[in-house]
Design a protein around this motif. Structure first.
Motif, PDB file in Angstrom:
ATOM      1  N   LYS A   8      42.881  22.434 -15.362  1.00  0.00           N
ATOM      2  CA  LYS A   8      43.835  23.531 -16.110  1.00  0.00           C
ATOM      3  C   LYS A   8      44.214  22.353 -17.680  1.00  0.00           C
ATOM      4  O   LYS A   8      44.243  22.718 -18.816  1.00  0.00           O
ATOM      5  CB  LYS A   8      44.909  24.701 -16.495  1.00  0.00           C
ATOM      6  N   SER A   9      44.884  21.585 -16.937  1.00  0.00           N
ATOM      7  CA  SER A   9      45.504  20.469 -18.067  1.00  0.00           C
ATOM      8  C   SER A   9      44.514  19.641 -18.780  1.00  0.00           C
ATOM      9  O   SER A   9      45.038  18.798 -19.776  1.00  0.00           O
ATOM     10  CB  SER A   9      46.788  19.641 -17.190  1.00  0.00           C
ATOM     11  N   ASP A  11      41.733  20.401 -19.693  1.00  0.00           N
ATOM     12  CA  ASP A  11      41.239  21.685 -20.347  1.00  0.00           C
ATOM     13  C   ASP A  11      41.843  21.446 -21.702  1.00  0.00           C
ATOM     14  O   ASP A  11      41.819  21.533 -22.950  1.00  0.00           O
ATOM     15  CB  ASP A  11      40.730  23.066 -20.018  1.00  0.00           C
ATOM     16  N   GLU A  12      43.832  21.959 -21.407  1.00  0.00           N
ATOM     17  CA  GLU A  12      44.448  21.723 -22.631  1.00  0.00           C
ATOM     18  C   GLU A  12      44.573  20.858 -23.596  1.00  0.00           C
ATOM     19  O   GLU A  12      44.693  20.809 -24.744  1.00  0.00           O
ATOM     20  CB  GLU A  12      45.620  21.643 -21.612  1.00  0.00           C
ATOM     21  N   ALA A  13      44.837  19.176 -22.071  1.00  0.00           N
ATOM     22  CA  ALA A  13      44.377  18.109 -23.588  1.00  0.00           C
ATOM     23  C   ALA A  13      43.317  18.193 -24.245  1.00  0.00           C
ATOM     24  O   ALA A  13      43.346  17.221 -24.948  1.00  0.00           O
ATOM     25  CB  ALA A  13      44.354  16.808 -22.242  1.00  0.00           C
ATOM     26  N   ALA A  15      41.328  20.703 -25.167  1.00  0.00           N
ATOM     27  CA  ALA A  15      41.994  21.125 -27.017  1.00  0.00           C
ATOM     28  C   ALA A  15      42.850  20.689 -27.303  1.00  0.00           C
ATOM     29  O   ALA A  15      42.582  20.510 -28.633  1.00  0.00           O
ATOM     30  CB  ALA A  15      42.567  22.769 -25.770  1.00  0.00           C
ATOM     31  N   PHE A  16      43.876  19.925 -26.969  1.00  0.00           N
ATOM     32  CA  PHE A  16      44.397  19.932 -27.966  1.00  0.00           C
ATOM     33  C   PHE A  16      43.616  18.420 -28.834  1.00  0.00           C
ATOM     34  O   PHE A  16      44.500  17.811 -30.480  1.00  0.00           O
ATOM     35  CB  PHE A  16      45.497  19.074 -27.763  1.00  0.00           C
TER      36      PHE A  16
END
Length: 92
Positions: A8-9, A11-13, A15-16
């Protein structure tokens, strides 16, 4: 010592990073447009001054400046497209 990173982190990174890239692209497009306008005004002004009859020495210098501005503008458009500039904005 083992460090685990969740998916998840990651994917978040990602996306950011992608959102940051898009924001920077928009900023550079606006900056490129804003930088081209004064260059075009300068080129038109020089062309008009030369056409209205300045001294031969001044005319020669103005033609050199006009040629440099045209080359710089053409290089920016060629390298960065008409939509703006990328990270090499300082060259343009």
């Amino acid at each position: 010592m083992k460090i685990e990173i969740s998916r998840k982190s990651d994917d978040e990174a990602l996306a950011f990073a992608e959102a940051s890239r898009r924001a920077m692209a928009r900023l550079m497009a606006v900056a490129g447009h804003d930088l081209k306008q004064p260059l075009q005004v300068a080129m038109l002004s020089i062309t008009r001054a030369v056409g209205q009859g300045v001294t031969p020495a001044a005319g020669g210098r103005l033609r050199i400046a006009l040629d440099a501005l045209r080359r710089a503008t053409a290089a920016c458009i060629r390298d960065h497209g008409s939509g703006g500039l990328r990270s090499a904005a300082s060259r343009c």
